[in-house]
Enzyme design. Sequence first.
Site, mmCIF file in Angstrom:
data_model
loop_
_atom_site.group_PDB
_atom_site.id
_atom_site.type_symbol
_atom_site.label_atom_id
_atom_site.label_comp_id
_atom_site.label_asym_id
_atom_site.label_seq_id
_atom_site.Cartn_x
_atom_site.Cartn_y
_atom_site.Cartn_z
ATOM 1 N N LYS A 49 0.842 -1.202 0.000
ATOM 2 C CA LYS A 49 0.000 0.000 0.000
ATOM 3 C C LYS A 49 0.877 1.252 0.000
ATOM 4 O O LYS A 49 0.602 2.226 -0.695
ATOM 5 C CB LYS A 49 -0.919 0.001 1.229
ATOM 6 C CG LYS A 49 -2.040 -1.029 1.148
ATOM 7 C CD LYS A 49 -2.799 -1.164 2.465
ATOM 8 C CE LYS A 49 -3.754 -2.345 2.389
ATOM 9 N NZ LYS A 49 -4.428 -2.645 3.660
ATOM 10 N N GLN A 93 -5.236 -1.810 9.723
ATOM 11 C CA GLN A 93 -4.887 -3.043 9.026
ATOM 12 C C GLN A 93 -5.500 -4.234 9.770
ATOM 13 O O GLN A 93 -5.256 -4.414 10.960
ATOM 14 C CB GLN A 93 -3.356 -3.171 8.938
ATOM 15 C CG GLN A 93 -2.875 -4.353 8.136
ATOM 16 C CD GLN A 93 -3.240 -4.258 6.644
ATOM 17 O OE1 GLN A 93 -3.212 -3.191 6.046
ATOM 18 N NE2 GLN A 93 -3.608 -5.381 6.068
ATOM 19 N N ASP A 116 -11.481 2.389 4.165
ATOM 20 C CA ASP A 116 -11.817 0.975 3.954
ATOM 21 C C ASP A 116 -13.334 0.754 3.938
ATOM 22 O O ASP A 116 -13.794 -0.366 3.721
ATOM 23 C CB ASP A 116 -11.193 0.098 5.063
ATOM 24 C CG ASP A 116 -9.856 -0.509 4.618
ATOM 25 O OD1 ASP A 116 -9.564 -0.484 3.402
ATOM 26 O OD2 ASP A 116 -9.112 -0.989 5.488
#
Length: 280
Positions: A49, A93, A116
Amino acid sequence: MSIVMDGEALSLKIQEELKLRLKNCMIRPSVAVIQVGNDPASDSYIKRKEKACNSVGIYFRHYKFDEDTPELTIINKIKELNNDEYVNGILVQLPLPARYNEKRILNSISNSKDVDGLTDINTGRMINGRKTLVPCTPLGVMRILKEYEIPLEGKHVVIVGRSKLVGRPLSTLMLAENATVTICHSKTVDLKSFTTQADVLVCAVGIPKLITEDMVKEGAVVIDVGINRVDNKLCGDVDFEKVSKKASHITPVPKGMGPMTVAMLLENIVTCYENKPATK
Ligand code: NDP
């Protein structure tokens, strides 16, 4: 032989589009990534990322906490980042170590920075058909199908896997495109009886070769979200070699949905930035 849908090439094309969108920006967008613990898979996803963010000009901040960090310390960091006008996107994460309350931590992210798309508010907005931040992997699935001009209206889409990250949000996006949607999971009896009906089959489980040739209809479109490591090599949930002889289109692993997920993350960060650019 099927058309192999090249997620890596499409991801690079999207990154070029994003660079153009950011061309005249005075202040670079930025994303903050929260990591808890030392999971090597998470380390490698985060590195990927970071590399992608750097390539389009997104400033990447990485906050790594030890596994014994109190939950409140993590939530307080997220709150600080929520109030930082130079931070456009925040992501945690996953998976978090088991002792943390994942929902509580995710819901402490500001809805407007939730790149997200996992807060309860953003999930509810998506289900209600409102414009919102949507989880990156389902977005990537929709984007690659669009790129390859796969029609969805009236088609039977069978999704194997019902996680909040992939299967569930994807079912909502597919319904919005007027597909008929079936979701299968670990308690589904006779999986094959469903998968063989699929015009579009999406597998997001995490079991190598779960989907074999006899489970796929001739000419179906097959999207393999799974990421597994077998004999130190990456593979998906689909027996690619055999299924690719039967499907009309198929995504490979690697170079399929992995790069698409990263591209959609970048797009979500840029969207957050465009909705609320830093003013000073
Ligand atoms: P989860 O473990 O959260 O969900 C897995 C799903 O698979 C569950 O719904 C589970 O059912 C279902 N399942 C398990 N066994 C079977 C079975 N035998 N038959 C049918 N369904 C089954 O995983 P994720 O959704 O987070 O990830 C799925 C896979 O996708 C993993 O390999 C992951 O690494 C990969 N992934 C890849 C991404 C990418 O960028 N390409 C991004 C995110 C994930 P139940 O609900 O009943 O337990």
